[in-house]
Design an enzyme around this catalytic site. Sequence first.
Site, short mmCIF file in Angstrom:
data_model
loop_
_atom_site.label_atom_id
_atom_site.label_comp_id
_atom_site.label_asym_id
_atom_site.label_seq_id
_atom_site.Cartn_x
_atom_site.Cartn_y
_atom_site.Cartn_z
CB SER A 93 -0.91 -0.06 1.23
OG SER A 93 -2.20 0.39 0.94
CG ASP B 21 -6.47 -2.22 -4.16
OD1 ASP B 21 -7.19 -1.55 -3.38
OD2 ASP B 21 -5.27 -2.42 -3.97
CG HIS C 278 -5.76 -2.34 -0.04
ND1 HIS C 278 -5.10 -1.83 -1.13
CD2 HIS C 278 -5.14 -1.80 1.05
CE1 HIS C 278 -4.13 -1.02 -0.74
NE2 HIS C 278 -4.14 -0.99 0.58
#
Length: 536
Positions: A251, A476, A504
Amino acid sequence: MTGADRPTALRPSRRPSRCRVAPGRRAAALAALVLVPALLLSACVPAWLQGLVNGGETSTPTGEEVAEELRPYYTQVLTWTDCGGGAQCATATAPLDWENPGAGDDIDLALVRHPATGGQSQGSLFINPGGPGASGVDFVRDSVDFAVSADLQREFDIVGWDPRGVGRSSAVACYTDPADLDQFIFGIPEAEFGTPEWEAEVTESSIAFAEACAENTGPLLEFVDTNSTVRDLDMLRAIVGDAQLNYLGYSYGTDIGARYADRFPEKVGRLVLDGATDPTTTTFEVVLAQSEGFENALRAYLEACPETDACPFPGSVDESLVLVRALYDRLDADPIPADDGRFFDGAVLDIAIATALYDEGSWSFLSQMFTELRTGIVDTGFLLADFYYGRENGEYIDNSLEAFIAINCLDYPVETDRAVIAEQNEQIRAVAPTTADPSPLGDVLCANWPYQFEGELGPVSGTGAAPILVVGTTGDPATPYQWAEALAEQLESGVLLTYVGEGHIAYDEGDPCIVDAVDAYFISGTVPVDGLVCQG
């Protein structure tokens, strides 16, 4: 960032982005990019255990040539001491200001490692779980099996660290009383939404928060930007004894990894950037993409819901979206009081929905929440929101929110032109008609922050770096797939790996195609074919 008739001063948006501030349901709504694993897997995280013993294993720095003023930092010796659960902990020292090392107060960086289980380590594999503001120490120490596979644990020392400003490193501190932070996050302004009085109230709240951060954090607040963290990471690489960096960034952690490759391409070993972001995107472009991403993720949940037990939405997706939008409006008009004095309004609903949409394994929490809300019960809704904010039993267990804000305000510019904000808000509403109703104020918090963004956004290239694996998930909502495509294209040695699925982050889904490709790359240096697609 969906707006409301009664927004409060601050509410991190459920569209976590890579350290971006974005207009949202709360007047200064935030976008975060925290790695949120399935709630069933990680809702309970053990507390930090104290009682480190004296002595312990020491590191051997690389001894590489660096500028004279950097030598004390690059040659320091870490002492690793047992800190429970098979983990070892250490503390490193970094300069407060990398442009003036030694000229001011130094800072501490907390590290943790799980030594390689195979007996002979290939070196360190650094892990960052996202954020900005997420604790790498907690993630690696308490959830190493979630962070990486057993095969990687066998081959590498798995190392996590709290970036500057975060957790057990020298940290950002703002409000010290949880009640003040509750009011800042969950409070509802007294003035009517959109009025001059409302704007003044929201602005005053934002200024008060920023001033508290400056007072309680001190000089560190100016130096928690991601570029400084990149330089910290290079120092950490050297003092654990690795000539090149092996790194897995999730991320927001892909931001750190991409910028590292751009600044230190010759030091790149094996880098995997999962849930990748595009460093060229503006705040608005991030918000727009995430607004559409979460709207689509909500659609995916509603499409699958009727096939599950106890689904509260038996109708079509479009019919269900109408019901969700009506719920937002009803909660904004008449928030539901909780036993602890907080109110469950549209903004809390917003963050609760987003938290569960991070991972398909958490969709059952959405069904439970929607079912409860029909009878005025807010238990699951606040469970989801509190999980996102790191709030337990009325206390905040970490400083992730404060760190996120501080890093965010330094990393990216703020749009203040009201006409531009209004035009952008219309585009956001167009792609997310169910959940989006952006605030007219934009990012009032960072606009009043004591330190502002300096520099410019631009692509990374990592010219000369070894192959870098960029991983993107087609469904995502937080880091849309097109960002992974863009980052892989920008990096001269970028190799794109695609996971076709929802949620995600790809590696944590356990898909053999993804896991085998990533593990083989780290363990043996086998680079997957560029463009490899794994069907979830």
